[in-house]
Motif scaffolding. Structure first.
Motif, PDB file in Angstrom:
ATOM      1  N   ASN A   1       0.866  -1.175   0.000  1.00 25.71           N
ATOM      2  CA  ASN A   1       0.000   0.000   0.000  1.00 25.71           C
ATOM      3  C   ASN A   1       0.905   1.229   0.000  1.00 25.71           C
ATOM      4  N   MET A   2       0.993   1.920  -1.139  1.00 28.17           N
ATOM      5  CA  MET A   2       1.923   3.032  -1.285  1.00 28.17           C
ATOM      6  C   MET A   2       1.439   4.315  -0.604  1.00 28.17           C
ATOM      7  N   SER A   3       0.191   4.353  -0.143  1.00 26.50           N
ATOM      8  CA  SER A   3      -0.342   5.576   0.455  1.00 26.50           C
ATOM      9  C   SER A   3      -0.122   5.644   1.962  1.00 26.50           C
ATOM     10  N   MET A   4       0.434   4.612   2.563  1.00 26.75           N
ATOM     11  CA  MET A   4       0.588   4.552   4.016  1.00 26.75           C
ATOM     12  C   MET A   4       1.976   5.007   4.436  1.00 26.75           C
ATOM     13  N   THR A   5       2.067   5.512   5.670  1.00 27.78           N
ATOM     14  CA  THR A   5       3.371   5.815   6.268  1.00 27.78           C
ATOM     15  C   THR A   5       3.880   4.567   6.971  1.00 27.78           C
ATOM     16  N   LEU A   6       5.132   4.606   7.420  1.00 26.86           N
ATOM     17  CA  LEU A   6       5.710   3.449   8.103  1.00 26.86           C
ATOM     18  C   LEU A   6       5.031   3.208   9.453  1.00 26.86           C
ATOM     19  N   ASP A   7       4.647   4.287  10.152  1.00 26.39           N
ATOM     20  CA  ASP A   7       3.928   4.122  11.430  1.00 26.39           C
ATOM     21  C   ASP A   7       2.567   3.485  11.203  1.00 26.39           C
ATOM     22  N   GLU A   8       1.865   3.918  10.147  1.00 31.16           N
ATOM     23  CA  GLU A   8       0.574   3.311   9.822  1.00 31.16           C
ATOM     24  C   GLU A   8       0.757   1.845   9.425  1.00 31.16           C
ATOM     25  N   CYS A   9       1.871   1.547   8.774  1.00 32.37           N
ATOM     26  CA  CYS A   9       2.172   0.172   8.387  1.00 32.37           C
ATOM     27  C   CYS A   9       2.342  -0.708   9.628  1.00 32.37           C
ATOM     28  N   ARG A  10       3.037  -0.172  10.628  1.00 33.96           N
ATOM     29  CA  ARG A  10       3.228  -0.913  11.871  1.00 33.96           C
ATOM     30  C   ARG A  10       1.895  -1.189  12.565  1.00 33.96           C
TER      31      ARG A  10
ATOM     32  N   TYR B   1       6.806  -6.298   8.452  1.00 36.83           N
ATOM     33  CA  TYR B   1       6.443  -5.122   7.655  1.00 36.83           C
ATOM     34  C   TYR B   1       7.697  -4.320   7.343  1.00 36.83           C
ATOM     35  N   ALA B   2       7.646  -3.536   6.282  1.00 27.43           N
ATOM     36  CA  ALA B   2       8.781  -2.705   5.888  1.00 27.43           C
ATOM     37  C   ALA B   2       8.290  -1.563   5.023  1.00 27.43           C
ATOM     38  N   SER B   3       9.141  -0.555   4.881  1.00 29.31           N
ATOM     39  CA  SER B   3       8.835   0.568   3.997  1.00 29.31           C
ATOM     40  C   SER B   3       8.962   0.115   2.549  1.00 29.31           C
ATOM     41  N   ALA B   4       8.057   0.599   1.703  1.00 25.36           N
ATOM     42  CA  ALA B   4       8.088   0.234   0.288  1.00 25.36           C
ATOM     43  C   ALA B   4       8.966   1.163  -0.523  1.00 25.36           C
ATOM     44  N   ASP B   5       9.217   2.375  -0.019  1.00 26.71           N
ATOM     45  CA  ASP B   5       9.991   3.362  -0.772  1.00 26.71           C
ATOM     46  C   ASP B   5      10.877   4.130   0.204  1.00 26.71           C
ATOM     47  N   ILE B   6      12.204   4.018   0.030  1.00 25.80           N
ATOM     48  CA  ILE B   6      13.147   4.697   0.934  1.00 25.80           C
ATOM     49  C   ILE B   6      13.833   5.869   0.252  1.00 25.80           C
ATOM     50  N   ALA B   7      13.318   6.276  -0.925  1.00 22.96           N
ATOM     51  CA  ALA B   7      13.973   7.338  -1.690  1.00 22.96           C
ATOM     52  C   ALA B   7      13.969   8.657  -0.922  1.00 22.96           C
ATOM     53  N   GLY B   8      12.871   8.982  -0.262  1.00 24.61           N
ATOM     54  CA  GLY B   8      12.808  10.204   0.530  1.00 24.61           C
ATOM     55  C   GLY B   8      12.552   9.838   1.975  1.00 24.61           C
ATOM     56  N   ASN B   9      11.471  10.398   2.562  1.00 20.89           N
ATOM     57  CA  ASN B   9      11.016   9.910   3.856  1.00 20.89           C
ATOM     58  C   ASN B   9      10.350   8.572   3.613  1.00 20.89           C
ATOM     59  N   GLU B  10      10.639   7.591   4.483  1.00 22.08           N
ATOM     60  CA  GLU B  10      10.134   6.243   4.255  1.00 22.08           C
ATOM     61  C   GLU B  10       8.620   6.261   4.095  1.00 22.08           C
ATOM     62  N   THR B  11       8.151   5.820   2.932  1.00 23.10           N
ATOM     63  CA  THR B  11       6.723   5.799   2.627  1.00 23.10           C
ATOM     64  C   THR B  11       6.358   4.439   2.082  1.00 23.10           C
ATOM     65  N   GLY B  12       5.038   4.222   1.993  1.00 21.57           N
ATOM     66  CA  GLY B  12       4.566   2.949   1.490  1.00 21.57           C
ATOM     67  C   GLY B  12       4.692   1.864   2.535  1.00 21.57           C
ATOM     68  N   CYS B  13       3.967   0.780   2.316  1.00 18.32           N
ATOM     69  CA  CYS B  13       3.892  -0.282   3.316  1.00 18.32           C
ATOM     70  C   CYS B  13       3.894  -1.642   2.632  1.00 18.32           C
ATOM     71  N   ILE B  14       4.839  -2.488   3.035  1.00 22.24           N
ATOM     72  CA  ILE B  14       4.851  -3.881   2.597  1.00 22.24           C
ATOM     73  C   ILE B  14       4.518  -4.745   3.807  1.00 22.24           C
ATOM     74  N   ILE B  15       3.547  -5.614   3.649  1.00 16.88           N
ATOM     75  CA  ILE B  15       3.100  -6.487   4.734  1.00 16.88           C
ATOM     76  C   ILE B  15       3.286  -7.945   4.313  1.00 16.88           C
ATOM     77  N   TRP B  16       3.900  -8.738   5.197  1.00 14.84           N
ATOM     78  CA  TRP B  16       4.008 -10.179   4.982  1.00 14.84           C
ATOM     79  C   TRP B  16       3.085 -10.897   5.967  1.00 14.84           C
ATOM     80  N   THR B  17       2.342 -11.877   5.476  1.00 16.63           N
ATOM     81  CA  THR B  17       1.486 -12.701   6.339  1.00 16.63           C
ATOM     82  C   THR B  17       1.855 -14.178   6.233  1.00 16.63           C
ATOM     83  N   THR B  18       2.977 -14.461   5.591  1.00 15.40           N
ATOM     84  CA  THR B  18       3.446 -15.840   5.415  1.00 15.40           C
ATOM     85  C   THR B  18       4.832 -15.974   6.029  1.00 15.40           C
TER      86      THR B  18
END
Length: 503
Positions: A175-184, A196-213
């Motif tokens: 989800n690219m619209s979320m912040t890292l805190d929202e991802c947590r 979970y991890a940030s999807a984009d580290i180019a600027g301020n960490e943005t986006g959210c990657i979630i693993w459920t496996t």
């Protein structure tokens, strides 16, 4: 080689049946499995993923550079660049590089570290699925969680694993619209979330990657990489109280046991010159060489400022209990400006035997000065001998001269320390000797950069040019220290002499 589009897209190298190597997902700067991409100043990389299209491309910023990306029949991929002077293709990058580049060699929740032995370990809070198989160096079963997650009671937390290639993202959600805190927060609210991890580290960490496996294909890097946040149960309050009580009641027993262990260690202390000496097999020496090379690469190309060490020598390489090398003593180091490539100084400081000719004679130092010192170290590690003060009676040559003589006679394997024994990978040792001689060539422009050194040391397929004559290989007495300027200072033994003036 291509882009696997499921989950968070990632670059992969595969056969028709299986994946050979996973380059990881795009984090806004590079693929997480290729951390060295951030050092490629001559290239510009682009990755586009939207509803209409998905593609990856690169642009060469300097029109004089010719590069191509190839996949070889043996299951490797390489980026080659054309060298005009030698009229040949040079290997700029390649994959897979090491055992940790194989897909998930340590199994679920296992982390691969090529600088460790064994190379696999479990994430904190996990133990091997099959301890017997792990003891036999088969870690493909991975690890299992020690304490079940306790999502419903809200006692779970996270452990940040730094400098890693992110786990396989084939089944992850983005989800690219979320912040890292929202991802947590989202991960904590989902009882199936494992990471979970940030999807984009180019600027301020943005986006959210979630693993459920299960988390697979995790590996550590000495530089680069990201920091996924793996879930861990913090336990119930009753459990914490039980631990505290047990510690108080067992304090006396711990003191007694500790005293016994201390006495036992003292008895074994005298037998440790031999144990440590025996541990310096070829595998250990090769790991030390690679560790020093990666450290220098960081100083020269990956740190915020370009740093020239100027006093790289054996006594400034520290080894921890795992024999991992660390470069120390930066008292003589110099920081280069953004456009500086070399500096001329009237006050030469350092250790004779490790200093490059252009520095010792003319006071000119650059990254190639450190490369020369590294080459001396490589030959010393392979031979078990020091360059300064060791002469070979037949021709009165120092270590560099002896190595060069053996190379010309095609007998370079005679350079190898006898204590290593007879069982070692000859091709790997030969490659290290050749790289060492390339680094100590007399002319700085002939020496490779540390990025090239790391690639040459780690590649079985790289085409290495033949080395030219090293610097400082003259016979005993033919090099006159008195001819140098009075403002120069050298080390004639294991200690370093610096300038008298305050800095």
């Amino acid at each position: 080689m291509g882009i696997h589009a499921n989950g968070d897209p990632q670059v992969i190298l595969q056969t028709t049946k299986s994946w050979l190597w996973r380059g990881g997902n795009w984090d806004g700067v590079r693929f997480t499995g290729i951390p060295e991409m951030k050092t490629y100043s001559a290239f510009n990389f682009t990755f586009v993923d939207n509803e209409e299209e998905m593609y990856y491309m690169y642009h060469i910023l300097d029109d004089s550079i010719i590069s191509r990306l190839v996949v070889n029949y043996d299951g490797t991929t390489q980026r080659l660049v054309w060298l005009n002077e030698s009229s040949m293709w040079n290997v700029f990058w390649f994959a897979p590089k090491d055992p940790c580049d194989k897909v998930s060699p340590c199994g679920p929740f296992g982390v691969c570290n090529p600088n460790d032995s064994p190379m696999c370990e479990c994430l904190q809070g996990f133990d091997p699925e099959s301890p017997t198989n792990w003891a036999m160096r088969d870690q493909s079963d991975g690890c299992v969680r020690l304490t079940p997650l306790d999502c419903r009671n809200g006692t779970d937390g996270f452990i940040t694993v730094s400098m890693t290639k992110l786990p396989d993202t084939s089944d992850a959600t983005v989800n690219m619209s979320m912040t890292l805190d929202e991802c947590r927060t989202l991960c904590l609210s989902n009882c199936s979330c494992t990471d979970y991890a940030s999807a984009d580290i180019a600027g301020n960490e943005t986006g959210c990657i979630i693993w459920t496996t299960e988390l697979t294909d995790l590996r550590l890097y000495t530089y680069g990489g990201q920091s996924p946040n793996q879930g861990e149960s913090q336990g119930h309050k009753q459990g914490v109280v039980a631990v505290v009580v047990s510690v108080l009641l067992g304090t006396l027993l711990i003191i007694v046991i500790g005293f016994c262990i201390l006495m036992k260690k003292k008895k074994k202390k005298k037998r440790r010159d031999k144990v440590k000496g025996a541990s310096l097999d070829w595998s250990t020496r090769y790991s030390i060489i690679m560790g020093i090379a990666r450290g220098l690469l960081y100083l020269h190309e990956d740190s915020r400022f370009r740093i020239i060490h100027r006093d790289l020598k054996a006594s400034n390489i520290l080894l921890d209990k795992k024999m991992t090398p660390k470069i120390s003593d930066f008292g003589m180091a110099r920081i280069f400006g953004g456009d500086e490539t070399e500096v001329n100084t009237r006050k030469v400081v350092g250790t004779y035997g490790y200093m490059a000719p252009e520095y010792a004679m003319d006071g000119i130092f650059s990254v190639k000065s450190d490369v020369f010192s590294f080459g001396v170290l490589v030959l010393e590690i392979i031979s078990g001998q020091k360059n300064r003060g060791v002469y070979y009676s037949e021709s009165h040559l120092n270590l560099l001269g002896h190595a060069w003589s053996l190379w010309k006679e095609e007998n370079c394997m005679e350079l190898v320390d006898e204590s290593i024994g007879q069982e070692f990978p000859m091709a790997e040792v030969f490659r290290c000797i050749k790289v060492g001689l390339l680094c100590v060539q007399e002319r700085p422009e002939d020496r490779p950069t540390m990025s090239s050194v790391v690639l040459m040391l780690g590649s079985e397929n790289a085409l290495l040019p033949n080395p030219k004559r090293p610097g400082f290989i003259a016979a005993r007495g033919s090099f006159d220290l008195d001819s140098l300027t009075n403002q120069e200072s050298f080390t004639m033994n294991a200690m370093t002499i610096t300038v008298v003036d305050g800095r």
